[in-house]
Design an enzyme around this catalytic site. Structure first.
Site, PDB file in Angstrom:
ATOM      1  N   THR A   1       0.847  -1.192   0.000  1.00  0.00           N
ATOM      2  CA  THR A   1       0.000   0.000   0.000  1.00  0.00           C
ATOM      3  C   THR A   1       0.885   1.246   0.000  1.00  0.00           C
ATOM      4  O   THR A   1       1.934   1.256   0.643  1.00  0.00           O
ATOM      5  CB  THR A   1      -0.852  -0.014   1.285  1.00  0.00           C
TER       6      THR A   1
ATOM      7  N   GLY B   1     -10.388  -3.230   2.102  1.00  0.00           N
ATOM      8  CA  GLY B   1      -9.524  -3.125   3.272  1.00  0.00           C
ATOM      9  C   GLY B   1      -9.680  -1.790   3.977  1.00  0.00           C
ATOM     10  O   GLY B   1     -10.670  -1.082   3.819  1.00  0.00           O
TER      11      GLY B   1
ATOM     12  N   GLY C   1      -5.262  -4.788   6.658  1.00  0.00           N
ATOM     13  CA  GLY C   1      -6.426  -3.910   6.695  1.00  0.00           C
ATOM     14  C   GLY C   1      -7.504  -4.313   7.670  1.00  0.00           C
ATOM     15  O   GLY C   1      -8.124  -3.462   8.329  1.00  0.00           O
TER      16      GLY C   1
END
Ligand code: GLY
Length: 299
Positions: free
Chosen positions: A169, A199, A223
């Site tokens: 991410t 997420g 997440g």
């Protein structure tokens, strides 16, 4: 006011062979965007621009280079938040768009809504002039090969990547010359996730948060656990009584203690101090100070 910019490129066990690409990728994002921020670009535009650069970079699990879900498809989540207003826009399970964070900004600025998902998000993106790409345009050989190794592995769990495999991410946090804050986060989510899984990244307070009275934060990591403690809002709230580094560490402590989570955060407190912390093996980050850019992998 001296503007500030910090980005992350994911928190996981980044192997040696990927380290150089991670460092150069996060460094490039701040080196390209900070001069504009320093010349008066808003925090909101700066975090969007920095995340766009990371979305284009196939090193990271966002935009091009994202993980594949259980069906071998890419579904992207993103959030952008404006600390002046607490306004935010987000998209989830969006397919075939290179810059989900820019679609998220359009959701915030051009609709009455905060979060669009799936086909509706794609239709909206196209209406806003974004190009729908063929799926191969976001797919990398690395992720296809990784998917082939895990797709039939009955022992694989979606949060394993934080310990052993890619989990990238991306996010950015900025404070501009006017003291305004913004945060943005973008991701392909977890490897082999169920189709339609969303997420933390597009959830305000979980994957990112910005409030001019506190500062701003972007999160990365597992997440499902980050959502449980609203990690970004938790760290922003801690900014009210702790300097940024201590607050980031305390937030990760809460993630670990309360829900056994794994992840990382970057942030800027209301006094313009940087904070970063993680409990994964490593996290890629870059930020700018008067003396220049610091980019690295925090272990
Ligand atoms: N933190 C990214 C995700 O779990 O989707």
């Amino acid at each position: 006011m001296q503007p500030k910019l910090i980005v992350h490129g994911g928190a996981w066990n980044i192997p040696e062979e990927y380290v150089a690409d991670h460092i150069s990728g996060v460094r490039r994002a701040v080196e390209l965007v900070f001069p504009q921020l320093d010349s008066g670009l808003s925090a909101l535009a700066a975090v969007e621009a920095a995340v766009n650069i990371l979305e284009e970079d196939p090193t990271f699990d966002a935009g091009r280079g994202a993980f594949l879900n259980e069906k071998g498809e890419i579904e992207l989540d993103a959030l952008i938040m404006d600390g002046r207003t607490l306004g935010f826009g987000a998209v989830a399970a969006l397919q075939n768009i290179l810059h989900p964070v820019s679609v998220a900004r359009k959701v915030m600025e051009q609709t009455e809504h905060c979060l669009l998902v799936g086909k509706g998000a794609l239709e909206f993106a196209k209406k806003m002039g974004f190009t729908e790409l063929p799926p191969e345009a976001l797919l990398t050989e690395r992720e296809l090969a990784f998917f082939q190794t895990i797709k039939n592995d009955a022992t694989f769990r979606t949060h394993q990547p934080f310990d052993a495999f890619p989990m990238d991410t991306v996010g950015a946090v900025a404070m501009d010359c006017n003291g305004n804050f913004a945060a943005a986060t973008s991701t392909g989510g977890t490897a082999r996730k169920l189709a339609g899984r969303v997420g933390d990244s597009p959830i305000a307070g979980a994957g990112g948060y910005a409030d001019n009275e506190l500062g701003a934060v972007s999160a990365t990591g597992w997440g499902e656990r980050i959502m449980q403690v609203l990690l970004s809002k938790t760290v922003c709230d801690l900014f009210a009584r702790q300097e940024a580094m201590m607050a980031a560490q305390a937030g990760i402590g809460i993630l670990a203690k309360k829900v056994n989570g794994l992840g990382g955060v970057i942030g800027i407190d209301k006094n313009g101090r940087y904070g970063l912390a993680h409990n994964t093996p490593k996290m890629a980050y870059a930020y700018v100070e008067k003396k220049g850019v610091t980019a690295g992998i925090q272990a």
